[in-house]
Structure formats: C-alpha cells, structure tokens
Motif scaffolding. Structure first.
Motif, PDB file in Angstrom:
ATOM      1  N   ALA A  72       5.663 -14.156   1.591  1.00 50.38           N
ATOM      2  CA  ALA A  72       4.931 -14.881   0.547  1.00 50.38           C
ATOM      3  C   ALA A  72       3.537 -15.252   1.059  1.00 50.38           C
ATOM      4  O   ALA A  72       3.365 -15.598   2.232  1.00 50.38           O
ATOM      5  N   LEU A  73       2.564 -15.193   0.161  1.00 53.32           N
ATOM      6  CA  LEU A  73       1.184 -15.548   0.518  1.00 53.32           C
ATOM      7  C   LEU A  73       1.138 -17.009   0.960  1.00 53.32           C
ATOM      8  O   LEU A  73       1.646 -17.882   0.263  1.00 53.32           O
ATOM      9  N   SER A  74       0.551 -17.287   2.141  1.00 58.41           N
ATOM     10  CA  SER A  74       0.603 -18.678   2.604  1.00 58.41           C
ATOM     11  C   SER A  74      -0.726 -19.280   3.038  1.00 58.41           C
ATOM     12  O   SER A  74      -0.883 -20.485   3.046  1.00 58.41           O
ATOM     13  N   ASP A  75      -1.705 -18.463   3.432  1.00 58.18           N
ATOM     14  CA  ASP A  75      -2.953 -19.070   3.898  1.00 58.18           C
ATOM     15  C   ASP A  75      -4.046 -18.015   4.038  1.00 58.18           C
ATOM     16  O   ASP A  75      -3.767 -16.816   4.028  1.00 58.18           O
TER      17      ASP A  75
ATOM     18  N   PRO B  35     -11.544  -8.177   4.940  1.00 60.97           N
ATOM     19  CA  PRO B  35     -10.207  -8.709   4.666  1.00 60.97           C
ATOM     20  C   PRO B  35      -9.141  -7.925   5.431  1.00 60.97           C
ATOM     21  O   PRO B  35      -9.224  -6.699   5.552  1.00 60.97           O
ATOM     22  N   LYS B  36      -8.166  -8.641   5.979  1.00 63.40           N
ATOM     23  CA  LYS B  36      -7.088  -7.997   6.740  1.00 63.40           C
ATOM     24  C   LYS B  36      -5.806  -8.752   6.419  1.00 63.40           C
ATOM     25  O   LYS B  36      -5.735  -9.973   6.581  1.00 63.40           O
ATOM     26  N   THR B  37      -4.806  -8.028   5.943  1.00 66.98           N
ATOM     27  CA  THR B  37      -3.525  -8.665   5.624  1.00 66.98           C
ATOM     28  C   THR B  37      -2.704  -8.830   6.901  1.00 66.98           C
ATOM     29  O   THR B  37      -2.568  -7.892   7.672  1.00 66.98           O
ATOM     30  N   ILE B  38      -2.187 -10.033   7.131  1.00 70.81           N
ATOM     31  CA  ILE B  38      -1.356 -10.310   8.307  1.00 70.81           C
ATOM     32  C   ILE B  38      -0.008 -10.827   7.832  1.00 70.81           C
ATOM     33  O   ILE B  38       0.050 -11.780   7.040  1.00 70.81           O
TER      34      ILE B  38
ATOM     35  N   ASN C  82       2.959  -0.197  -6.581  1.00 72.13           N
ATOM     36  CA  ASN C  82       3.279  -0.268  -5.156  1.00 72.13           C
ATOM     37  C   ASN C  82       2.553   0.857  -4.418  1.00 72.13           C
ATOM     38  O   ASN C  82       2.655   2.010  -4.784  1.00 72.13           O
ATOM     39  N   SER C  83       1.770   0.481  -3.414  1.00 71.54           N
ATOM     40  CA  SER C  83       1.075   1.489  -2.618  1.00 71.54           C
ATOM     41  C   SER C  83       0.774   0.873  -1.269  1.00 71.54           C
ATOM     42  O   SER C  83       0.941  -0.327  -1.072  1.00 71.54           O
ATOM     43  N   LYS C  84       0.308   1.699  -0.353  1.00 75.30           N
ATOM     44  CA  LYS C  84       0.026   1.227   0.999  1.00 75.30           C
ATOM     45  C   LYS C  84      -1.033   0.120   1.001  1.00 75.30           C
ATOM     46  O   LYS C  84      -1.001  -0.795   1.814  1.00 75.30           O
ATOM     47  N   ASP C  85      -1.977   0.224   0.038  1.00 74.96           N
ATOM     48  CA  ASP C  85      -3.060  -0.771   0.033  1.00 74.96           C
ATOM     49  C   ASP C  85      -2.862  -1.847  -1.029  1.00 74.96           C
ATOM     50  O   ASP C  85      -3.808  -2.497  -1.461  1.00 74.96           O
ATOM     51  N   ALA C  86      -1.609  -2.072  -1.438  1.00 74.83           N
ATOM     52  CA  ALA C  86      -1.335  -3.051  -2.504  1.00 74.83           C
ATOM     53  C   ALA C  86      -1.894  -4.430  -2.156  1.00 74.83           C
ATOM     54  O   ALA C  86      -2.503  -5.100  -2.998  1.00 74.83           O
ATOM     55  N   CYS C  87      -1.722  -4.863  -0.896  1.00 70.97           N
ATOM     56  CA  CYS C  87      -2.196  -6.211  -0.513  1.00 70.97           C
ATOM     57  C   CYS C  87      -3.718  -6.308  -0.569  1.00 70.97           C
ATOM     58  O   CYS C  87      -4.271  -7.331  -0.981  1.00 70.97           O
ATOM     59  N   ALA C  88      -4.391  -5.230  -0.163  1.00 70.90           N
ATOM     60  CA  ALA C  88      -5.864  -5.229  -0.218  1.00 70.90           C
ATOM     61  C   ALA C  88      -6.311  -5.327  -1.682  1.00 70.90           C
ATOM     62  O   ALA C  88      -7.299  -6.010  -2.001  1.00 70.90           O
ATOM     63  N   ARG C  89      -5.578  -4.674  -2.556  1.00 71.16           N
ATOM     64  CA  ARG C  89      -5.933  -4.712  -3.982  1.00 71.16           C
ATOM     65  C   ARG C  89      -5.669  -6.106  -4.562  1.00 71.16           C
ATOM     66  O   ARG C  89      -6.433  -6.613  -5.379  1.00 71.16           O
ATOM     67  N   ILE C  90      -4.577  -6.740  -4.112  1.00 73.15           N
ATOM     68  CA  ILE C  90      -4.280  -8.122  -4.546  1.00 73.15           C
ATOM     69  C   ILE C  90      -5.426  -9.049  -4.147  1.00 73.15           C
ATOM     70  O   ILE C  90      -5.898  -9.872  -4.940  1.00 73.15           O
ATOM     71  N   THR C  91      -5.910  -8.896  -2.899  1.00 75.72           N
ATOM     72  CA  THR C  91      -7.006  -9.742  -2.398  1.00 75.72           C
ATOM     73  C   THR C  91      -8.228  -9.636  -3.305  1.00 75.72           C
ATOM     74  O   THR C  91      -8.820 -10.640  -3.683  1.00 75.72           O
ATOM     75  N   LYS C  92      -8.605  -8.413  -3.674  1.00 76.99           N
ATOM     76  CA  LYS C  92      -9.778  -8.231  -4.554  1.00 76.99           C
ATOM     77  C   LYS C  92      -9.559  -8.890  -5.916  1.00 76.99           C
ATOM     78  O   LYS C  92     -10.459  -9.519  -6.462  1.00 76.99           O
ATOM     79  N   ARG C  93      -8.358  -8.748  -6.434  1.00 76.97           N
ATOM     80  CA  ARG C  93      -8.078  -9.325  -7.754  1.00 76.97           C
ATOM     81  C   ARG C  93      -8.137 -10.852  -7.704  1.00 76.97           C
ATOM     82  O   ARG C  93      -8.648 -11.495  -8.626  1.00 76.97           O
TER      83      ARG C  93
ATOM     84  N   GLU D  12       5.804 -10.507  -6.455  1.00 74.91           N
ATOM     85  CA  GLU D  12       5.397 -11.334  -7.601  1.00 74.91           C
ATOM     86  C   GLU D  12       3.897 -11.170  -7.882  1.00 74.91           C
ATOM     87  O   GLU D  12       3.475 -11.123  -9.038  1.00 74.91           O
ATOM     88  N   LEU D  13       3.120 -11.077  -6.818  1.00 73.11           N
ATOM     89  CA  LEU D  13       1.669 -10.901  -6.989  1.00 73.11           C
ATOM     90  C   LEU D  13       1.356  -9.537  -7.599  1.00 73.11           C
ATOM     91  O   LEU D  13       0.477  -9.411  -8.456  1.00 73.11           O
ATOM     92  N   MET D  14       2.095  -8.513  -7.153  1.00 75.63           N
ATOM     93  CA  MET D  14       1.885  -7.172  -7.724  1.00 75.63           C
ATOM     94  C   MET D  14       2.216  -7.179  -9.220  1.00 75.63           C
ATOM     95  O   MET D  14       1.482  -6.597 -10.022  1.00 75.63           O
ATOM     96  N   ASP D  15       3.289  -7.854  -9.584  1.00 74.73           N
ATOM     97  CA  ASP D  15       3.656  -7.948 -11.006  1.00 74.73           C
ATOM     98  C   ASP D  15       2.595  -8.727 -11.785  1.00 74.73           C
ATOM     99  O   ASP D  15       2.177  -8.323 -12.870  1.00 74.73           O
ATOM    100  N   HIS D  16       2.150  -9.856 -11.182  1.00 70.35           N
ATOM    101  CA  HIS D  16       1.170 -10.723 -11.842  1.00 70.35           C
ATOM    102  C   HIS D  16      -0.123  -9.959 -12.142  1.00 70.35           C
ATOM    103  O   HIS D  16      -0.701 -10.091 -13.222  1.00 70.35           O
TER     104      HIS D  16
END
Length: 445
Positions: free
Chosen positions: A357-360, A300-303, A269-280, A260-264
C-alpha cells in the motif's frame, strides 16, 4: 547603453528587444550579423554571449551591475544546451546570476534580495553548444523573455534561506550544492585557494555566487517550449515548497494498495504501472513530464518496503559498458551522475503477503559522505575489468553502499569486455540494508 535609436530595435522597449532577439531562432550569429570568427573561444567563458551583445545588438560589453538593456530593465543571458546520448537537449551548465556578498546578504530577505533583482526580467538566448565549432556557428534554439514562474518562488525562497541561514549561523564554509533544489550557491573564484571573510565566524569561506542549477535551466527551456506540465496548486498552496506540495498530492491516496490505485486511475497492469500512478497523482498525463520535478532533477522511483522496513529489492541502475567502465574515472561516470541525481522515492509498504500500500514520499540523494564508498565499489569493478576478470563482481558484503551483479535476461545475455571473453551484462546496485537506513533517516528528518 546610449539613447541612440538602434535601427533594428528600440533599446527602451523590452518588447522591441525581444522581437529582435527572436529573429535569431534557428540561425547562427554568422548568418545574422557581421561577427568574425572568435579567437580561442575556449579560453573565455561567455564568448558567445559577448558576441551576441557586440555584433547582433551592437552595444559595448560592460561588467557593470545594471541590467544589460538598462532602459528596458532587461537582463540578457545566453545559455548553452547540449545533446545527451539519447539526443535530447539539456542545459550544459548552471546559470550564474550574481556573487554572494557574505557581509550584506544576512540583512536581506528573499523578497528584497539582490538575487531577485538580478533574476527579475531576463531575455534568454538558448544556443546549441558544439565542442569543435566556433561560437559564431552555434545555432540558436530559442530566444524568449522570462520571469520567475510564481509556482517556483516558494522553492527558490526555501533554497535561498537554506544558504543564507548557514551564513547567519557562521557556517558559510559548509555550504554545499546538494543542500538545495533549484538555486545553488556555487563556488566562484579565479583559483581554488581564494577565501572570503564571513560576518559571524573567523573561518574563511570559498567565494560563492547565486546560480540556477543546470536541471532548473533544462526545466526552463522545456517549459518555454511547452514540453512539461506544472503541478496545479489549489487555493492556500501558493507558498508551499516542492516536497510539501508533492506530499499533499499523495496524502489522499496513502493506505491504498497498488491494485486499488490502478482501479481508481483506470490503469492497466504493466511493468510501469506504479510510475503511471505517480504521474496521475501529480495531475499530469502519462506522456508528459512534471515541470517542477524536472527543474529539481528529481526522478520518481517506486520503492517497496517489507513489513520490517527492509526494501523488497535493491535499486538497480542501467547495465554498464565494460569498455566505458575501464576508461572512465568515477567522477565522470554515469554511475556518479546516477548517485548525484535527486530521487523522489514513492514508498509502498507491505500490508500482507505481497500486498503493498502507498505509504509515503520523500526526496533522497546519496549523501556526499557516502560517495567515497560508492567510488571504492566502482574502482574495484574497474580493476576487475582491467585484469580481464569482468566475470568477478563486487559483493554487497564487500561494500556498505553498493554492489555489482548481473542485469541480463539470462546467462546468454552478454556484453564484450576489453581483455577477455564476453561476460553477462552487469550493473551497479544500491544495497538493501543501506537503502533501509537511508529511508528511515530521511523520513524521520
């Protein structure tokens, strides 16, 4: 400094002083002044800064506490940069501002503090440190006037209060550099045995000085060169320190899945999608760095956490070089630097099978008490290499915090070792169980 007009600049005008300082950019002191080679500069810290004052600005060195250019209210700070293995310029060290007087500081507030007085108006001269070069040949990278940016004041205030509250509660001996993000109370004495009195306890404490951390200095340099972006603050957010501000940016997105975050954010979709979400989420472009995170040296580190709160995977660090490992002790190792790093954990929890899902969000750095356990893992692996057994790893069952295992594409992805055949690439990992405990602890504190 006397009132004599200096032919090159007006000592009563900050603007004139800064304009004169800017002529140094891209040059060395040898090119721009009559400075002689400095005798044994390694013995005396500040040799370069003193030479700038004496031979470029032509004023007598003093240790008095008034600003260097007292008539203009301007403090001069020469600060070294060094090149990383990747060729990037970073601050070589923290910037010491002023000694902490344990007896008087408890009566201050941040706003009336001696520290703010010293950091109010600074002329920074950033120069590139070269180990084998005489300081008169260091190249000046940047000369710029600096005031504390308004967005940094809440975090600096929080750091200041963290330290001063320890003094107020009679625990100046427990102050630690890892307590704070931008500002630190660093030890400062001619030798390690010197101790000072503190007002609310009979326990003597090490002398300390207020300093801006090396990461903060790197952040200043990059911000002055427009290489970073700050997190935009909304009305009512002016007094938030860093973590509450970051959490406020993330909160509207808690509960959204990665998909949902990628769509938003229209992220592919890529290996660093979560890192890119964080910056956005933090409001900076994909190729930009976040100024505040850089100043705090927060990576930043995605867990991803399973439904039972156990991390889906252990955290890995870059593969190590067996030759480097063999000759480098733990305190000077990349691994130690990686553990001493502050991390911004961006946490996704499993909602249903393989849907996270993003939680904290939280800041985490390995507590000092666990570093000895990490060191044991490091030394054990180092010993394996020395014995020509780099093929042996350190299992997670052998160490509470960390382990070693392969980090190559496959068994053919190898690296040479000093005393045997090449072996598969390996790296240090943080154990899942250890991470789980630390995240639970951090989120509940």
């Amino acid at each position: 400094m006397s009132h004599d007009k200096h032919p090159a600049y007006d000592p009563t005008s900050a603007r004139s002083i800064v304009e004169y300082a800017k002529r140094l950019e891209g040059h060395t002191l040898r090119e721009m002044s009559d400075a002689p080679e400095l005798q044994d500069p390694h013995k005396r810290r500040g040799a370069f800064g003193n030479a700038v004052e004496e031979y470029y600005f032509k004023y007598a060195i003093n240790s008095d506490s008034a600003p260097d250019f007292s008539e203009a209210g301007l403090e001069l700070k020469a600060t070294p940069l060094k090149r990383t293995k990747k060729g990037e310029l970073v601050a070589k060290e923290r910037l010491v501002l002023t000694m902490i007087d344990y007896m008087s500081v408890p009566a201050e507030t941040f706003e009336t503090s001696h520290l703010l007085d010293k950091a109010g108006d600074i002329l920074f001269i950033f120069y590139i440190y070269e180990p084998e070069t005489n300081p008169v040949d260091y190249k000046v990278e940047l000369a710029e006037r600096w005031h504390i940016p308004t967005e940094d004041l809440p975090q600096l205030k929080k750091d200041w209060e963290t330290v001063v509250n320890k003094i107020r509660s009679g625990h100046a001996e427990d102050i630690s550099g890892s307590d704070t993000l931008y500002l630190e109370a660093c030890t400062k004495a001619a030798n390690g045995s010197i101790r000072r009195k503190q007002p609310f306890s009979d326990v003597l404490a090490k002398p300390r000085a207020w300093a801006l951390k090396a990461s903060y200095m790197t952040g200043i340099e990059r911000q002055l060169l427009n290489k970073t972006r700050v997190i935009k603050r909304e009305s009512g957010e002016e007094t938030l320190s860093l973590l509450p501000l970051v959490r406020r940016r993330f909160e509207p997105f808690f509960g959204m899945t990665q998909r949902e975050l990628m769509d938003h954010f229209e992220i592919s979709n890529s290996k660093d999608a979560c890192a890119r979400i964080t910056k956005r989420i933090l409001g900076v472009g994909e190729n930009e760095d976040v100024s505040e995170l850089e100043k705090a040296n927060a990576k930043p580190k995605t867990i991803r956490l399973k439904a039972n709160s156990r991390p889906k995977e252990a955290i890995s660090f870059p593969a190590f070089d067996y030759f480097e490992l063999e000759k480098t002790d733990f305190e000077h190792s990349d691994f130690h630097a990686q553990l001493d790093q502050l991390y911004l954990f961006v946490i996704y929890r499993e909602r249903e099978k393989d849907v996270y899902a993003l939680s904290d969000v939280c800041f985490w750095r390995m507590p000092e008490k666990d570093l000895s356990e990490a060191k044991r893992c490091y030394e054990q692996m180092r010993q394996n290499v020395r014995e020509g057994r780099a093929d042996l790893s350190v299992k997670s069952s052998e160490n509470r915090c960390c382990h070693v295992r392969p980090h190559g594409r496959d068994s053919r992805d190898t690296r040479p070792q000093p005393y045997g055949e090449p072996v598969v690439k390996k790296c240090f990992w943080l154990n899942q169980g250890y991470l789980q405990e630390e995240i639970v602890l951090t989120l509940s504190s």
